[in-house]
Structure formats: C-alpha cells, structure tokens
Design an enzyme around this catalytic site. Structure first.
Site, PDB file in Angstrom:
ATOM      1  N   LEU A  51       2.666  -2.487 -25.116  1.00 48.87           N
ATOM      2  CA  LEU A  51       1.494  -1.853 -25.728  1.00 48.87           C
ATOM      3  C   LEU A  51       1.094  -2.548 -27.025  1.00 48.87           C
ATOM      4  CD1 LEU A  51      -0.561   0.482 -25.573  1.00 48.87           C
ATOM      5  CD2 LEU A  51       1.019   1.841 -26.938  1.00 48.87           C
TER       6      LEU A  51
ATOM      7  N   TYR B  16      -0.794   0.182 -16.391  1.00 51.17           N
ATOM      8  CA  TYR B  16      -0.622   0.315 -14.937  1.00 51.17           C
ATOM      9  C   TYR B  16       0.011   1.676 -14.590  1.00 51.17           C
ATOM     10  CZ  TYR B  16       0.991  -1.002 -10.228  1.00 51.17           C
ATOM     11  OH  TYR B  16       1.220  -1.058  -8.873  1.00 51.17           O
TER      12      TYR B  16
HETATM   13  N1  LIG Z   1       3.510  -4.784  -4.187  1.00 52.83           N
HETATM   14  C1  LIG Z   1       4.181  -3.779  -4.724  1.00 52.83           C
HETATM   15  O1  LIG Z   1       5.410  -3.835  -4.874  1.00 52.83           O
HETATM   16  C2  LIG Z   1       3.474  -2.522  -5.167  1.00 52.83           C
HETATM   17  C3  LIG Z   1       4.225  -1.508  -5.720  1.00 52.83           C
HETATM   18  C4  LIG Z   1       3.603  -0.342  -6.112  1.00 52.83           C
HETATM   19  C5  LIG Z   1       2.259  -0.175  -5.931  1.00 52.83           C
HETATM   20  N2  LIG Z   1       1.526  -1.191  -5.404  1.00 52.83           N
HETATM   21  C6  LIG Z   1       0.089  -0.967  -5.254  1.00 52.83           C
HETATM   22  O2  LIG Z   1      -0.314  -1.265  -3.928  1.00 52.83           O
HETATM   23  C7  LIG Z   1      -1.650  -1.770  -3.913  1.00 52.83           C
HETATM   24  C8  LIG Z   1      -1.706  -3.102  -3.188  1.00 52.83           C
HETATM   25  O3  LIG Z   1      -0.800  -3.984  -3.818  1.00 52.83           O
HETATM   26  P1  LIG Z   1      -0.516  -5.472  -3.297  1.00 52.83           P
HETATM   27  O4  LIG Z   1       0.869  -5.791  -3.712  1.00 52.83           O
HETATM   28  O5  LIG Z   1      -0.913  -5.610  -1.880  1.00 52.83           O
HETATM   29  O6  LIG Z   1      -1.501  -6.268  -4.259  1.00 52.83           O
HETATM   30  P2  LIG Z   1      -2.314  -7.617  -4.035  1.00 52.83           P
HETATM   31  O7  LIG Z   1      -2.614  -8.124  -5.395  1.00 52.83           O
HETATM   32  O8  LIG Z   1      -1.626  -8.515  -3.061  1.00 52.83           O
HETATM   33  O9  LIG Z   1      -3.654  -7.072  -3.338  1.00 52.83           O
HETATM   34  C9  LIG Z   1      -4.573  -6.260  -4.028  1.00 52.83           C
HETATM   35  C10 LIG Z   1      -5.943  -6.457  -3.433  1.00 52.83           C
HETATM   36  O10 LIG Z   1      -6.858  -5.653  -4.189  1.00 52.83           O
HETATM   37  C11 LIG Z   1      -8.047  -6.418  -4.398  1.00 52.83           C
HETATM   38  N3  LIG Z   1      -8.763  -5.977  -5.573  1.00 52.83           N
HETATM   39  C12 LIG Z   1      -8.379  -6.090  -6.871  1.00 52.83           C
HETATM   40  N4  LIG Z   1      -9.357  -5.658  -7.674  1.00 52.83           N
HETATM   41  C13 LIG Z   1     -10.373  -5.233  -6.885  1.00 52.83           C
HETATM   42  C14 LIG Z   1     -11.643  -4.693  -7.131  1.00 52.83           C
HETATM   43  N5  LIG Z   1     -12.092  -4.500  -8.373  1.00 52.83           N
HETATM   44  N6  LIG Z   1     -12.443  -4.373  -6.084  1.00 52.83           N
HETATM   45  C15 LIG Z   1     -12.002  -4.574  -4.814  1.00 52.83           C
HETATM   46  N7  LIG Z   1     -10.801  -5.096  -4.522  1.00 52.83           N
HETATM   47  C16 LIG Z   1      -9.987  -5.427  -5.542  1.00 52.83           C
HETATM   48  C17 LIG Z   1      -7.517  -7.849  -4.595  1.00 52.83           C
HETATM   49  O11 LIG Z   1      -8.536  -8.807  -4.444  1.00 52.83           O
HETATM   50  C18 LIG Z   1      -6.426  -7.924  -3.546  1.00 52.83           C
HETATM   51  O12 LIG Z   1      -6.910  -8.376  -2.309  1.00 52.83           O
HETATM   52  C19 LIG Z   1      -2.079  -1.836  -5.383  1.00 52.83           C
HETATM   53  O13 LIG Z   1      -2.787  -0.662  -5.721  1.00 52.83           O
HETATM   54  C20 LIG Z   1      -0.768  -1.877  -6.113  1.00 52.83           C
HETATM   55  O14 LIG Z   1      -0.876  -1.396  -7.437  1.00 52.83           O
HETATM   56  C21 LIG Z   1       2.092  -2.370  -5.011  1.00 52.83           C
END
Ligand SMILES: NC(=O)c1ccc[n+]([C@@H]2O[C@H](COP(=O)([O-])OP(=O)(O)OC[C@H]3O[C@@H](n4cnc5c(N)ncnc54)[C@H](O)[C@@H]3O)[C@@H](O)[C@H]2O)c1
Length: 416
Positions: free
Chosen positions: A264, A320
């Site tokens: 932060l 986040y």
């Molecule tokens: N990977 C993990 O371990 C994990 C853990 C907890 C939560 N999550 C959550 O799961 C979700 C997917 O994660 P991921 O690992 O597949 O992420 P990633 O970064 O591989 O994919 C995220 C997708 O969201 C799209 N995106 C981002 N900003 C956008 C916007 N303004 N408008 C439209 N699309 C947008 C990106 O282009 C990307 O294709 C996210 O919400 C993430 O916070 C992931």
C-alpha cells in the site's frame, strides 16, 4: 506453468527420492474426461446413528447423512460411520457429509451441526491421496441433486473442505440452449469456463479486451460461439453487451480480472483504481444495467470470480483483495435481493486458490512453489477446475444455490 514437482512425483524414481527426503506426495487428480466420467468406485450411502455395514469394500465415495445429528452425543454416529472407511476410500475418492443448517434447531442442534464443519475441514486436511471432503447443509425443503452430482464426480477434483448451503429450488421450465456470456474469455480460466459451458450445451458469447481480439476470436470460433471484443470498464459496456444479446442472457460469468500488486505504501492511485474498476466496479455496473433492462432472463445464473486473497488477505494485494472481497459482498447481497430472487435469478461466486495460469506463472518462483503446495491436495489447480465449478453453479438445475462462495483451492491453508 508446468508443475515439474508433480511430474517428478508421478514417476517411480521421483517418488522414491522425494519420499526418502520426506517431501510432499501430491496425488495425480482424477479429472472429468470422456474416458473418466465417474469416480473410481461405487458410492456408499450411510446415515449417522444407523448400524454400520460389515466389511469395508473400496468405495469411490461415501455420502453420510448427518442432518439428524441433534446433539454432541449424536456426533458419535459420524465417527462410527466414517472411522472404518477413512482408509478404504479409493484414491481421488469423495466424502460428502449432509447436514442441516445450525439455525434450524435448538442449541444442541446448532452445536452439533456446526461441529460437522470442524470435522469435515479436518478430515479434508488429513485424508490425502487426492480425496476430498465436503459438508452440504440442506435448508428445509431443499434437495441436493445438482450439488451431489458435482461433488460425486471427477469434475470437483480440486474442491475440498467446502461448506455449501443448498436451499429450495424454484421450478425451472425446460428450455432450449442457454446463452452464456463469459468475460475475460480469451485465455486462462475464462477460456476454460467458456469451453466447459459450451460442452454442457450453452451458446457462448466470449468477451475480452479488443487487444486480445485474435485469441478471443479463436476461442469463440472453436466453441461455435461469438466474440465480443470490449473493455468491460467502458462506460457503455452494459448497453453493448445487451445489444449483442437479442434473446437475453441465461448465464453471466464475471471472470475478467487484473492484478497490479504493490504494498500500500508504494501503490499509486491508478494501480488501486484500475484493479477496483476491472474486478469490481465494472461487474456492478454491467450487471446492474442487464438486470434493470431485463436483459438477464428469468432463472439466469450470475457467477462472480472472487479469490482466496479476498478471504485471507495477501501482502502486496490490498487493491486486489479488496476487489475480490467486494465480489463476495456483492453476490451475497444480490442473492438476498427480493426482486432478483423473485425472478429466480441466483448469484454465487467462485474463489480460486492457486490456479496454473499466466497470472500465477508471473509470480516469483519461491512464492509460486509455496502457493502450489500449501493446500490439502499439495498442488495447484487447473483452469478446468474453476470452470467445472462455474458450470455447476450456473446449471439450470442449481437454483437452490444462491449467495454461495465456493473456494476452488484444494483446501488452501490460507484463510482456512
Ligand atoms: N489464476 C489464479 O490463480 C487465480 C486465483 C484467484 C482468482 N483468479 C481470478 O480468476 C480470473 C481469471 O484469472 P486468470 O488467471 O485466467 O487471468 P488471466 O490474466 O490469464 O486472464 C484474465 C483475462 O481477463 C481479461 N481482461 C482483463 N481486463 C479486462 C477488461 N477490462 N475487459 C475485458 N477483459 C479483461 C484479460 O485480457 C484476460 O484475457 C480473474 O478474475 C482472477 O482474478 C485467478
């Protein structure tokens, strides 16, 4: 993204060396495929307090009905039923305890039913061999069919230690193919969600930022769906989504998300606001518009994407974690909203733990390795694990699930 350690322990020499060194032995999880659609053995159904059958075969799952356990003495029936079976469950087997809501009885009932939560969470941590353990609490008049279908299948491979409450489900008229919108569908978890919903018969609309256009078009074409290149934070995003869905929407999966990590003290305002807006603000705005204009059909399913960071907190992720905790608050409030409920619309969230994607591949090695191992299954999950959970929450038959937050984290030690 590859988990080399899991691959190593999957070989005989690797297993020998890592065992000798006392290192963790994660099991290769049995996930759903056309070849392995079922659990690795029969399902045994028991009721706490009833006589326990003689002999112990090998079971793929045990479902223990403990809803009638009404006082501490009655908990003895839980021990008596599961003690002889804990060792004879097949690898990647399931234990599902059915309980009642603690508030639906007197003091002793509340104590005994809450006790089941501690029991299930502890058994999940000790059972090993890729097995999972859950508690399903049934409200009066509820049936757990869609939840049991999910939990008693390889589709729930990375879900463990969860307490899921099921309420009565309104009747959903049989219809044709449902339309599903998945945000952030160009890659990672979102692409897997779109693919899984398409597998289950939905027409999918895949949304992602215009910069991800090629990957988005490729995913949509592969699934026979359509692509909607759109930044979800655009002020008119709700209108543009509604315009792309002339027949309305049956499943809305908010998956798009970003991280902009800093402590932060070092976090500039734009890192804060971009994360809050993509992960939370845009979710509220677009859903609000779709609800207000009737673009969300009756019995629609809304699924938000939280994170265990939003439950446990995480250093460097105040923005986040705030956004993801906000998703939890939002789905709970939406689920309780009389007008939304009246239309048979449900709102739930998945809270992924460590999932192997580009997002987690960018995490420094030591933290990444800790994130992978610090859960009861000793490994990271795959995008398909989150996708299967989303598919279950968004099924037409899952109307009894509302306001639930289901962690897909292998029973992570964080925020446990
Ligand atoms: N990977 C993990 O371990 C994990 C853990 C907890 C939560 N999550 C959550 O799961 C979700 C997917 O994660 P991921 O690992 O597949 O992420 P990633 O970064 O591989 O994919 C995220 C997708 O969201 C799209 N995106 C981002 N900003 C956008 C916007 N303004 N408008 C439209 N699309 C947008 C990106 O282009 C990307 O294709 C996210 O919400 C993430 O916070 C992931």
């Amino acid at each position: 993204m590859a988990d080399r350690y899991l691959r190593l322990t999957g070989t005989a020499p690797g297993r020998f060396v890592t065992r000798r060194l006392g290192l963790p032995q994660p099991a290769a999880l049995r996930r759903w495929s056309e070849r392995t659609p079922e659990l690795p053995g029969p399902v045994l159904r028991l009721t706490a307090g009833d006589a326990v059958p003689d002999g112990t075969g090998t079971y793929g799952a045990v479902v223990l009905d403990a809803a009638g356990v009404a006082d501490p003495e009655g908990l003895g029936g839980v021990h008596a039923a599961l003690h002889p079976l804990a060792r004879s469950l097949a690898p990647c087997g399931r234990i599902v305890v059915l309980g009642a809501r603690p508030q639906d009885g007197g003091l002793a009932h509340a104590a005994a039913q809450q006790a089941l939560e501690g029991f299930v969470r502890s058994l999940g941590k000790e059972i090993g061999r890729g097995c999972t353990v859950q508690l399903v609490r049934l409200a009066p008049g509820a049936a757990a069919d869609s939840t049991l279908d999910f939990l008693l299948s390889p589709r729930s491979a990375y879900v463990s230690g969860q307490v899921i409450e099921v309420g009565p489900a309104p009747e959903v008229p049989a219809g044709g193919a449902r339309t599903a919108l998945v945000t952030g569908a160009a890659r990672g978890i979102g692409a897997a969600v779109a693919e899984t919903l398409a597998r289950d018969g939905a027409r999918v609309v895949c949304l992602d930022v215009p910069q991800a256009g090629d990957a988005l078009a490729e995913v949509a074409a592969r699934l026979g769906g359509s692509a909607l290149p759109l930044d979800i934070t655009a002020p008119d995003a709700g209108e543009r989504i509604a315009a792309a869905l002339p027949d309305g929407l049956d499943v809305l999966v908010h998956n798009a998300g970003i991280t902009r990590d800093r402590k932060l003290a070092n976090m500039a305002a734009d890192r804060w606001s971009s994360v809050i807006d993509v992960n939370l603000g845009s979710v509220l705005r677009t859903t609000g518009h779709l609800l207000k204009t009737g673009a969300l059909n009756e019995h629609a399913r809304i699924v938000g994407t939280a994170s265990i960071a939003g439950i446990a907190g995480n250093a460097g992720q105040t923005n986040y974690a705030a956004s993801k905790a906000g998703i939890i608050g939002w789905v709970r409030a939406l689920a309780a909203d009389a007008e939304v409920r009246g239309r048979g619309i449900t709102a739930n969230a998945v809270a992924p733990g460590f999932i192997e994607t580009r997002m987690t591949a960018a995490v420094p090695l030591v933290i990444r390795e800790a994130g992978r191992r610090m859960n009861s299954l000793g490994q990271g999950g795959l995008p398909i694990d989150v996708a299967e959970t989303v598919a279950w929450l968004s099924a037409a038959t899952s109307g009894g699930l509302n306001g639930q937050v289901v962690r897909v984290c292998g029973q992570s030690l964080l925020g446990a």
